[in-house]
Structure formats: C-alpha cells, structure tokens
Design a protein around this motif. Structure first.
Motif, PDB file in Angstrom:
ATOM      1  N   SER A  11      34.868  35.982  58.091  1.00 30.95           N
ATOM      2  CA  SER A  11      34.627  36.663  59.230  1.00 30.95           C
ATOM      3  C   SER A  11      35.778  35.993  60.391  1.00 30.95           C
ATOM      4  CB  SER A  11      33.133  36.623  59.570  1.00 30.95           C
ATOM      5  OG  SER A  11      32.583  37.338  58.807  1.00 30.95           O
ATOM      6  N   GLY A  12      36.258  35.167  60.020  1.00 29.23           N
ATOM      7  CA  GLY A  12      37.244  34.264  60.940  1.00 29.23           C
ATOM      8  C   GLY A  12      38.428  35.028  61.077  1.00 29.23           C
ATOM      9  N   PHE A  13      39.300  34.695  61.785  1.00 30.87           N
ATOM     10  CA  PHE A  13      40.479  35.535  62.122  1.00 30.87           C
ATOM     11  C   PHE A  13      41.145  35.740  61.043  1.00 30.87           C
ATOM     12  CE2 PHE A  13      45.135  35.014  64.271  1.00 30.87           C
ATOM     13  CZ  PHE A  13      44.834  36.527  64.729  1.00 30.87           C
ATOM     14  N   GLN A 181      41.505  37.425  67.360  1.00 32.11           N
ATOM     15  CA  GLN A 181      41.608  35.887  67.389  1.00 32.11           C
ATOM     16  C   GLN A 181      40.641  35.418  68.426  1.00 32.11           C
ATOM     17  OE1 GLN A 181      45.428  34.047  68.147  1.00 32.11           O
ATOM     18  NE2 GLN A 181      45.153  32.401  66.896  1.00 32.11           N
ATOM     19  N   ASN A 182      39.810  34.423  67.718  1.00 31.89           N
ATOM     20  CA  ASN A 182      38.877  34.007  68.899  1.00 31.89           C
ATOM     21  C   ASN A 182      39.374  32.784  69.611  1.00 31.89           C
ATOM     22  OD1 ASN A 182      36.514  32.783  69.925  1.00 31.89           O
ATOM     23  ND2 ASN A 182      35.748  32.018  68.032  1.00 31.89           N
ATOM     24  N   ALA A 184      38.025  31.282  72.156  1.00 32.80           N
ATOM     25  CA  ALA A 184      37.170  30.211  72.461  1.00 32.80           C
ATOM     26  C   ALA A 184      37.445  28.873  71.555  1.00 32.80           C
ATOM     27  CB  ALA A 184      35.497  30.489  72.355  1.00 32.80           C
ATOM     28  N   ARG A 185      38.037  29.017  70.444  1.00 34.10           N
ATOM     29  CA  ARG A 185      38.415  28.007  69.656  1.00 34.10           C
ATOM     30  C   ARG A 185      39.248  26.973  69.941  1.00 34.10           C
ATOM     31  NH1 ARG A 185      36.527  27.570  64.430  1.00 34.10           N
ATOM     32  NH2 ARG A 185      38.320  26.591  63.502  1.00 34.10           N
ATOM     33  N   THR A 192      46.394  33.773  73.451  1.00 34.51           N
ATOM     34  CA  THR A 192      45.690  33.304  74.601  1.00 34.51           C
ATOM     35  C   THR A 192      46.628  33.529  76.094  1.00 34.51           C
ATOM     36  OG1 THR A 192      44.797  31.449  73.422  1.00 34.51           O
ATOM     37  CG2 THR A 192      44.923  31.044  75.936  1.00 34.51           C
ATOM     38  N   GLU A 315      39.004  45.068  67.511  1.00 29.34           N
ATOM     39  CA  GLU A 315      38.344  43.887  67.395  1.00 29.34           C
ATOM     40  C   GLU A 315      39.125  43.309  66.167  1.00 29.34           C
ATOM     41  OE1 GLU A 315      34.141  43.633  66.780  1.00 29.34           O
ATOM     42  OE2 GLU A 315      33.672  44.905  68.305  1.00 29.34           O
TER      43      GLU A 315
END
Length: 320
Positions: A11-13, A181-182, A184-185, A192, A315
C-alpha cells in the motif's frame, strides 16, 4: 513469471504502483500492508488484487509465502531522518525481519522457495561517489543510518543467495516521484516541491540547491521492478540500479516547475545537512543490457504527468 506475487508494503508508494502494474499485466497479486489499496480500482484489477493485514516486525512468514512465486520486499518502517534518530530501532525493525524472511526461504529450500525482490536505496547505500554515474560494483559506504540499514539487508540477502542458492534480487532505486507519494514521510523532493507550488506554499531547500539526485517517475520504477521480478534468469548479476541515469539539482527542479506552471515560485533556503550526499546519479546500463529495460519518461515528461495527475485528483500515478 507465472504464479502469485506477494507485495510486502504493497500500500506504500512503490508497492502500490508495482502491484497495479503486475495486475494490469495479468498477474495475481496479494498486497500485504497495514492498510488496503484504494477502493476505486477498476473491476478488472479488483479481481486480480487481494489484501491482507501485515506488519513487518510480526510477520507470519511461512504462512505469507505459501503458494507464492515472487516476494516483493518493499516494506521498510523508517526514512533517513527517523533512522538517524534511532539506528538501533531501525536495525531491529527492518533488518531483523528481513533476516527472518530469509530464514523462512532457506527452510523451504532453493528449489521450492519463491523468488525475492528487495528494494534498496540507490541514493544512500553508495555514499559519496567515486564516479558518476555510479555502477553496481561501487563500494557501499553509506553516510546515514538509513543507508546503513539498507546496505546491511543487502549483505544478508547476498549471503543467503550465495550460501543457500536462493533466487534473491536487489533493486537499488533512485528517487521516485509521482502522484500518490506520501508527503508526510518527508521523502520525495519533486513531489513535495510540486505540491507546495500548487498550494502556493514556499519551497524549502537545504543548502545552496546544487545537491544532485537521480529522479525517476514512479511508472518507470514500477516497470523496472516488474521486469526484474518477472525475468526468469538474470545470470550471476543480482543487483541492479533502477533510475533515470540523469542528475537533476534541486534548483533545476524549481526551474522546471516554474516552466511547467508559467510563474515564479517562492523558495526559502536553510543551512545544508551533513548527511546529504552531494551527488547521486545511477548508471542504469546493467538493466538495459541484461534485462532490456530503460525508463520511458524524461524528467520534464514526468513532471507534466505528475502535474496532470494532481490536477485530476488521482491517488495513484498514471502508469500507461
């Protein structure tokens, strides 16, 4: 390669996009992670992708790898900052479970154990480069705990491959970017920067902006990992760089975004960080020469695809 693919950290990028790419290619995929994939998958992919709850430090390895042809090991609990804050926890939480997985594969035997594909960090395991772009035979000399943990896992994987004949493969990834891509990490300068540009927030750059990295769109990362996982015989070579093979500075990212958006962006600069490798560009000729793979998207194309996916509210990144 026929058979079921188990994607740890699916479920990660990276894992999410590899799982979707595998499903699109007709493979049965089990996503193992704490959270499932989004519910809005196309019906065709929902039929090919299943999910099960998974935590790296408490994994029932014999049960997980039952009836699996390939294990994709993309689960890693730390990022460079958190690994540096507590290297002992990083080692116990990531390298320890990796050894436990290898022990389970060893117990199955080389002829019966599934293939293992591990995602390492091409941006941190090499350390300061003696030559640019860097080839896979460059010494490993990481400058931070995150890179040291990835290098340790690589060494154990190579050990089990050499000692027990397991089919283990290592992908040293460049810096992937794209929608999904998350942020928050704290990883992913391109994604970003683009998000901050779209929300009219200042872009923060550590140092003079001339830190150079190899940035590659996640669709190309997914195709590279799928190629590595599905190729029957890679010969004696089992470690491969996956990236673009081209270096881009932080200042150049800003310039590219300004071109794509047609406006100036606000940039705030802070003091450089001692653990940042000055230049990291991967030589990807091994993937091309042995596995006939190379990235399709240029950096500019990847920026525009990410911008389009953001504007559509996706997403996950467009893979085709």
């Amino acid at each position: 390669m026929d058979g079921k693919h188990l994607v740890l950290g699916g479920s990660g990028f990276v894992g999410r996009h590899v799982a979707l790419a595998l499903a699109k290619a007709g493979h049965e995929v089990v996503v193992a992670d704490r959270s499932p994939l989004p519910n809005d998958l196309p019906a065709l992919l929902r039929d090919r992708v299943s999910w099960r709850f998974f935590e790296l430090d408490d994994a029932p390895w014999p049960e997980l790898i039952e009836d699996v042809a390939v294990v994709h090991h993309y689960a890693w609990s730390s990022v460079p900052a958190s690994a540096n804050d507590c290297p002992a926890l990083d080692l116990a939480s990531n390298v320890g479970p990796t050894i436990a997985l290898l022990e389970t594969l060893r117990a199955r035997g080389a002829g019966d154990a599934p293939r293992l594909v591990f995602s390492s960090s091409g941006g941190t395991v090499y350390g300061r480069l003696r030559r640019v772009p860097v080839q896979e035979d460059h010494p490993l000399s990481p400058l931070n705990a995150y890179g040291a943990g990835k290098a340790a896992a690589e060494n154990y994987i190579s050990c089990y491959r050499n000692q027990y004949g397991l089919d283990c493969r290592v992908a040293r990834l460049a810096n992937p970017f794209g929608a999904g891509q998350n942020l928050a990490r704290g990883q992913g300068a391109v994604t970003t920067f683009l998000y901050r540009a779209l929300t009219h927030e200042p872009i923060v750059i550590w140092g003079n902006g001339e830190v150079v990295r190899d940035y590659v769109h996640i669709s190309d990362v997914a195709s590279g990992l799928m190629t590595l996982a599905c190729t029957e015989d890679v010969g004696e070579q089992h470690v491969f760089n996956i990236g673009s093979g081209i270096g881009v500075s932080l200042n150049a990212i800003v310039a590219e975004l300004e071109t794509a958006l047609g406006r100036r962006l606000e940039v705030r600069r802070k003091a450089g960080r001692p653990y940042d490798v000055p230049v990291s560009v991967l030589d990807i000729s091994m993937m091309h020469d042995l596995l006939n793979w190379r990235p399709w998207l240029s950096f500019s194309d990847g920026i525009r695809r990410t911008l389009s996916d953001f504007e559509r509210g996706y997403e996950v990144s467009t893979l085709d």
